[in-house]
Design a protein around this motif. Sequence first.
Motif, PDB file in Angstrom:
ATOM      1  N   PHE A  73       0.805  -1.209   0.000  1.00 30.69           N
ATOM      2  CA  PHE A  73       0.000   0.000   0.000  1.00 30.69           C
ATOM      3  C   PHE A  73       0.846   1.272   0.000  1.00 30.69           C
ATOM      4  N   LYS A  74       2.117   1.163   0.368  1.00 32.39           N
ATOM      5  CA  LYS A  74       2.981   2.340   0.410  1.00 32.39           C
ATOM      6  C   LYS A  74       3.091   3.016  -0.950  1.00 32.39           C
ATOM      7  N   LYS A  75       3.072   2.250  -2.033  1.00 32.25           N
ATOM      8  CA  LYS A  75       3.130   2.828  -3.377  1.00 32.25           C
ATOM      9  C   LYS A  75       1.899   3.688  -3.641  1.00 32.25           C
ATOM     10  N   PHE A  76       0.746   3.200  -3.196  1.00 34.03           N
ATOM     11  CA  PHE A  76      -0.487   3.957  -3.384  1.00 34.03           C
ATOM     12  C   PHE A  76      -0.446   5.258  -2.593  1.00 34.03           C
ATOM     13  N   ILE A  77       0.024   5.212  -1.368  1.00 29.70           N
ATOM     14  CA  ILE A  77       0.115   6.411  -0.537  1.00 29.70           C
ATOM     15  C   ILE A  77       1.065   7.426  -1.159  1.00 29.70           C
ATOM     16  N   ILE A  78       2.190   6.967  -1.656  1.00 31.24           N
ATOM     17  CA  ILE A  78       3.145   7.879  -2.293  1.00 31.24           C
ATOM     18  C   ILE A  78       2.517   8.534  -3.514  1.00 31.24           C
ATOM     19  N   THR A  79       1.759   7.777  -4.299  1.00 35.83           N
ATOM     20  CA  THR A  79       1.084   8.325  -5.471  1.00 35.83           C
ATOM     21  C   THR A  79       0.051   9.372  -5.069  1.00 35.83           C
ATOM     22  N   VAL A  80      -0.721   9.094  -4.044  1.00 34.84           N
ATOM     23  CA  VAL A  80      -1.746  10.045  -3.594  1.00 34.84           C
ATOM     24  C   VAL A  80      -1.102  11.321  -3.062  1.00 34.84           C
ATOM     25  N   VAL A  81      -0.051  11.193  -2.277  1.00 32.56           N
ATOM     26  CA  VAL A  81       0.633  12.377  -1.746  1.00 32.56           C
ATOM     27  C   VAL A  81       1.213  13.198  -2.891  1.00 32.56           C
ATOM     28  N   ALA A  82       1.774  12.537  -3.895  1.00 39.42           N
ATOM     29  CA  ALA A  82       2.309  13.251  -5.057  1.00 39.42           C
ATOM     30  C   ALA A  82       1.202  13.992  -5.800  1.00 39.42           C
ATOM     31  N   LEU A  83       0.044  13.368  -5.968  1.00 37.01           N
ATOM     32  CA  LEU A  83      -1.073  14.032  -6.630  1.00 37.01           C
ATOM     33  C   LEU A  83      -1.568  15.238  -5.842  1.00 37.01           C
ATOM     34  N   ILE A  84      -1.624  15.116  -4.533  1.00 35.51           N
ATOM     35  CA  ILE A  84      -2.047  16.247  -3.704  1.00 35.51           C
ATOM     36  C   ILE A  84      -1.047  17.391  -3.816  1.00 35.51           C
ATOM     37  N   ILE A  85       0.225  17.077  -3.810  1.00 39.11           N
ATOM     38  CA  ILE A  85       1.248  18.121  -3.959  1.00 39.11           C
ATOM     39  C   ILE A  85       1.128  18.791  -5.322  1.00 39.11           C
ATOM     40  N   ILE A  86       0.890  18.009  -6.367  1.00 38.95           N
ATOM     41  CA  ILE A  86       0.716  18.578  -7.706  1.00 38.95           C
ATOM     42  C   ILE A  86      -0.509  19.496  -7.741  1.00 38.95           C
ATOM     43  N   LEU A  87      -1.604  19.076  -7.102  1.00 40.73           N
ATOM     44  CA  LEU A  87      -2.797  19.922  -7.047  1.00 40.73           C
ATOM     45  C   LEU A  87      -2.524  21.231  -6.307  1.00 40.73           C
ATOM     46  N   ILE A  88      -1.814  21.169  -5.210  1.00 40.10           N
ATOM     47  CA  ILE A  88      -1.515  22.375  -4.437  1.00 40.10           C
ATOM     48  C   ILE A  88      -0.599  23.300  -5.223  1.00 40.10           C
ATOM     49  N   VAL A  89       0.415  22.752  -5.875  1.00 42.20           N
ATOM     50  CA  VAL A  89       1.317  23.572  -6.686  1.00 42.20           C
ATOM     51  C   VAL A  89       0.566  24.203  -7.858  1.00 42.20           C
ATOM     52  N   THR A  90      -0.318  23.433  -8.491  1.00 46.24           N
ATOM     53  CA  THR A  90      -1.125  23.967  -9.592  1.00 46.24           C
ATOM     54  C   THR A  90      -2.021  25.093  -9.109  1.00 46.24           C
ATOM     55  N   LEU A  91      -2.640  24.915  -7.957  1.00 50.20           N
ATOM     56  CA  LEU A  91      -3.463  25.970  -7.377  1.00 50.20           C
ATOM     57  C   LEU A  91      -2.632  27.211  -7.108  1.00 50.20           C
ATOM     58  N   PHE A  92      -1.441  27.014  -6.582  1.00 52.43           N
ATOM     59  CA  PHE A  92      -0.554  28.125  -6.279  1.00 52.43           C
ATOM     60  C   PHE A  92      -0.227  28.931  -7.534  1.00 52.43           C
ATOM     61  N   PHE A  93       0.087  28.241  -8.637  1.00 48.64           N
ATOM     62  CA  PHE A  93       0.432  28.951  -9.864  1.00 48.64           C
ATOM     63  C   PHE A  93      -0.788  29.536 -10.572  1.00 48.64           C
ATOM     64  N   LEU A  94      -1.942  28.887 -10.453  1.00 48.99           N
ATOM     65  CA  LEU A  94      -3.148  29.397 -11.116  1.00 48.99           C
ATOM     66  C   LEU A  94      -3.688  30.646 -10.415  1.00 48.99           C
ATOM     67  N   THR A  95      -3.608  30.668  -9.112  1.00 52.91           N
ATOM     68  CA  THR A  95      -4.139  31.810  -8.383  1.00 52.91           C
ATOM     69  C   THR A  95      -3.103  32.915  -8.189  1.00 52.91           C
ATOM     70  N   GLY A  96      -1.841  32.589  -8.366  1.00 48.31           N
ATOM     71  CA  GLY A  96      -0.789  33.593  -8.211  1.00 48.31           C
ATOM     72  C   GLY A  96      -0.586  34.040  -6.779  1.00 48.31           C
ATOM     73  N   LEU A  97      -0.775  33.122  -5.845  1.00 44.95           N
ATOM     74  CA  LEU A  97      -0.588  33.464  -4.439  1.00 44.95           C
ATOM     75  C   LEU A  97       0.838  33.700  -4.195  1.00 44.95           C
TER      76      LEU A  97
END
Length: 97
Positions: A73-97
């Motif tokens: 299950f560790k592979k799945f957790i790493i994938t989910v954490v990576a996706l969440i980080i990508i979403l947060i970074v995308t939000l950061f660049f889209l909103t220009g915070l």
Amino acid sequence: MRFKDEMEKTITNKALKVSWTITIVCLFLAGGYEFLKHNQEMNLLLVVAIISATSLIAAEQYYLAQTNEDKSFKKFIITVVALIIILIVTLFFLTGL
């Protein structure tokens, strides 16, 4: 303070799942409305709903793997954490915070 018995734990867990699901659905509805209202721009409500749904699914899968003693299950957790980080970074660049 006394510990909950199995029936109380089951009821509490079901109530928690229902309330969490209703919260996520409301966030998706409010975020979708704002998304359509503001010319399809990404908004915070939709991002929070996506992250909440992703973390809920990940937590359920994690606890299921723990009860079944699944070590892959560790592979799945790493994938989910990576996706969440990508979403947060995308939000950061889209909103220009």
